[in-house]
Scaffold this motif. Structure first.
Motif, PDB file in Angstrom:
ATOM      1  N   ILE A  57       0.958  19.033  -1.990  1.00 25.57           N
ATOM      2  CA  ILE A  57      -0.437  19.455  -1.849  1.00 25.57           C
ATOM      3  C   ILE A  57      -1.362  18.246  -1.795  1.00 25.57           C
ATOM      4  CG2 ILE A  57      -2.348  20.631  -3.019  1.00 25.57           C
ATOM      5  CD1 ILE A  57      -0.280  22.659  -4.022  1.00 25.57           C
ATOM      6  N   ARG A  58      -1.082  17.241  -2.625  1.00 26.40           N
ATOM      7  CA  ARG A  58      -1.910  16.032  -2.637  1.00 26.40           C
ATOM      8  C   ARG A  58      -1.887  15.354  -1.269  1.00 26.40           C
ATOM      9  NH1 ARG A  58      -0.586  10.438  -5.803  1.00 26.40           N
ATOM     10  NH2 ARG A  58      -2.533   9.340  -5.325  1.00 26.40           N
ATOM     11  N   GLY A  59      -0.690  15.229  -0.692  1.00 27.90           N
ATOM     12  CA  GLY A  59      -0.594  14.608   0.623  1.00 27.90           C
ATOM     13  C   GLY A  59      -1.331  15.390   1.687  1.00 27.90           C
ATOM     14  N   LEU A  60      -1.216  16.696   1.655  1.00 26.59           N
ATOM     15  CA  LEU A  60      -1.905  17.541   2.639  1.00 26.59           C
ATOM     16  C   LEU A  60      -3.415  17.462   2.470  1.00 26.59           C
ATOM     17  CD1 LEU A  60       0.486  20.620   2.520  1.00 26.59           C
ATOM     18  CD2 LEU A  60       0.294  18.964   4.375  1.00 26.59           C
ATOM     19  N   LEU A  80       0.851  -1.195   0.000  1.00 26.53           N
ATOM     20  CA  LEU A  80       0.000   0.000   0.000  1.00 26.53           C
ATOM     21  C   LEU A  80       0.886   1.244   0.000  1.00 26.53           C
ATOM     22  CD1 LEU A  80      -2.764  -0.805   2.654  1.00 26.53           C
ATOM     23  CD2 LEU A  80      -3.082  -0.638   0.185  1.00 26.53           C
ATOM     24  N   SER A  81       0.498   2.253  -0.762  1.00 23.20           N
ATOM     25  CA  SER A  81       1.262   3.500  -0.758  1.00 23.20           C
ATOM     26  C   SER A  81       0.983   4.282   0.512  1.00 23.20           C
ATOM     27  CB  SER A  81       0.887   4.351  -1.971  1.00 23.20           C
ATOM     28  OG  SER A  81      -0.432   4.862  -1.827  1.00 23.20           O
ATOM     29  N   GLY A  82       1.904   5.185   0.852  1.00 24.09           N
ATOM     30  CA  GLY A  82       1.701   6.033   2.010  1.00 24.09           C
ATOM     31  C   GLY A  82       0.452   6.883   1.890  1.00 24.09           C
ATOM     32  N   ILE A  83       0.157   7.329   0.668  1.00 19.93           N
ATOM     33  CA  ILE A  83      -1.040   8.134   0.443  1.00 19.93           C
ATOM     34  C   ILE A  83      -2.304   7.339   0.767  1.00 19.93           C
ATOM     35  CG2 ILE A  83      -2.475   9.088  -1.409  1.00 19.93           C
ATOM     36  CD1 ILE A  83      -0.473  11.061  -0.503  1.00 19.93           C
ATOM     37  N   ILE A 133      -5.060  14.881   1.401  1.00 23.05           N
ATOM     38  CA  ILE A 133      -5.497  13.572   1.885  1.00 23.05           C
ATOM     39  C   ILE A 133      -5.606  13.563   3.409  1.00 23.05           C
ATOM     40  CG2 ILE A 133      -4.785  11.148   2.114  1.00 23.05           C
ATOM     41  CD1 ILE A 133      -6.002  11.837  -0.561  1.00 23.05           C
ATOM     42  N   GLY A 134      -4.795  14.402   4.076  1.00 26.37           N
ATOM     43  CA  GLY A 134      -4.887  14.461   5.531  1.00 26.37           C
ATOM     44  C   GLY A 134      -3.575  14.514   6.275  1.00 26.37           C
ATOM     45  N   ALA A 135      -2.428  14.549   5.556  1.00 21.49           N
ATOM     46  CA  ALA A 135      -1.140  14.683   6.232  1.00 21.49           C
ATOM     47  C   ALA A 135      -1.039  16.050   6.894  1.00 21.49           C
ATOM     48  CB  ALA A 135      -0.001  14.489   5.232  1.00 21.49           C
ATOM     49  N   ASP A 136      -0.342  16.101   8.032  1.00 27.47           N
ATOM     50  CA  ASP A 136      -0.184  17.352   8.760  1.00 27.47           C
ATOM     51  C   ASP A 136       1.094  18.093   8.376  1.00 27.47           C
ATOM     52  OD1 ASP A 136      -2.439  17.305  10.916  1.00 27.47           O
ATOM     53  OD2 ASP A 136      -1.587  15.302  10.936  1.00 27.47           O
ATOM     54  N   ASP A 137       2.087  17.360   7.868  1.00 25.38           N
ATOM     55  CA  ASP A 137       3.353  17.988   7.491  1.00 25.38           C
ATOM     56  C   ASP A 137       4.116  17.061   6.556  1.00 25.38           C
ATOM     57  OD1 ASP A 137       5.357  19.843   7.347  1.00 25.38           O
ATOM     58  OD2 ASP A 137       5.968  19.706   9.442  1.00 25.38           O
ATOM     59  N   ILE A 153       6.854  11.191   4.764  1.00 23.56           N
ATOM     60  CA  ILE A 153       8.281  11.186   4.442  1.00 23.56           C
ATOM     61  C   ILE A 153       8.424  10.780   2.987  1.00 23.56           C
ATOM     62  CG2 ILE A 153      10.530  10.195   4.988  1.00 23.56           C
ATOM     63  CD1 ILE A 153       9.376   9.546   7.754  1.00 23.56           C
ATOM     64  N   THR A 154       9.078  11.603   2.191  1.00 21.65           N
ATOM     65  CA  THR A 154       9.098  11.335   0.764  1.00 21.65           C
ATOM     66  C   THR A 154      10.323  11.926   0.084  1.00 21.65           C
ATOM     67  OG1 THR A 154       7.892  11.711  -1.304  1.00 21.65           O
ATOM     68  CG2 THR A 154       7.728  13.412   0.365  1.00 21.65           C
ATOM     69  N   ALA A 155      10.698  11.322  -1.032  1.00 22.32           N
ATOM     70  CA  ALA A 155      11.752  11.884  -1.877  1.00 22.32           C
ATOM     71  C   ALA A 155      11.146  12.852  -2.880  1.00 22.32           C
ATOM     72  CB  ALA A 155      12.486  10.761  -2.612  1.00 22.32           C
TER      73      ALA A 155
END
Length: 229
Positions: free
Chosen positions: A92-95, A59-62, A97-101, A82-84
């Motif tokens: 923006i996509r990660g944020l 599963l991807s982190g997203i 989806i619900g990531a905080d930072d 955490i990403t390269a």
């Protein structure tokens, strides 16, 4: 109680580097390296924050982030991706989806610790404070003293840890199993009904002189610290 951080990273070297630096900074750390395992660990361990790699097997982190936000137990847990990937669209996509930072590889140990401290201070300020308060209850985490309405409350060690955990997570419901893991520890065998005994003791100490009871019992679910008790 030390904040507990869950690291989800399939690169063992990076995972161990993060573990070492976070433990040196006063955190307790759990690790896993697989998407399905991450979902299980997040639900069972009730971490205070999650460091989540974007690229993971299965599963991807997203997708993991999306599922964590949908689950009641993990909906409000701070997540640092955490990403390269450094492109703005990906961040923006990660944020969204619900990531905080975000933490972009490669990163320094100082940046890692600073990001974790910042997200806990912003999302869960009680974890970085010397005093935790809820309504008229105050816990001094340095002296381990508890007061209610400026009157001292005398608690045993277990009741103190139980109250501290609930106050660090106000209005969040914890099952008896979750409280056993957080307050007593993973390696200690204690029956579930022991939680009920210590909750009763905590209530008795806190609610003298007919003060409002802020410990809410949720039938078949567990307990929460809430003004709707």
């Amino acid at each position: 109680m030390k904040p507990n951080i869950l690291i989800v990273e399939d690169d063992d070297n990076i995972s161990e580097l993060m573990r070492y630096n976070l433990e040196k900074s006063g955190y307790t750390v759990e690790t896993c390296d697989d998407g399905e395992e991450a979902l299980f660990c997040a639900g069972e361990l009730n971490p205070d924050a999650i460091l989540l790699d974007w690229m993971l097997p299965n599963l991807s982190g997203i997708e993991i982030c999306r599922r964590l936000r949908r689950a009641q137990k993990t909906a409000n847990v701070p997540i640092i991706m955490i990403t390269a990937r450094s492109e703005e669209a990906d961040r923006i996509r990660g944020l969204e989806i619900g990531a905080d930072d975000y933490l972009t590889k490669p990163f320094s140990p100082r940046e890692l610790v600073a990001r974790v401290q910042a997200v806990l201070r912003r999302v869960r300020p009680a974890l970085t404070a010397q005093k935790i308060s809820f309504e008229d209850i105050v816990v001094d985490t340095l002296s381990h003293r508890v007061t209610r309405g400026n009157h001292p409350i005398h608690l045993g060690p277990t009741e103190y840890r139980l109250l501290s955990h609930l106050m660090n997570n106000p209005r969040r419901v914890f099952s008896r199993d979750q409280l056993l893991d957080k307050v007593w520890g993973h390696d200690v065998y204690v029956e579930e009904r022991t939680v009920d005994v210590h909750i009763r003791r905590l209530r008795k100490s806190l609610n003298q002189d007919d003060l409002p009871d802020y410990i809410r019992t949720i039938r078949s679910a567990g307990y929460a610290l809430d003004t709707e008790a």
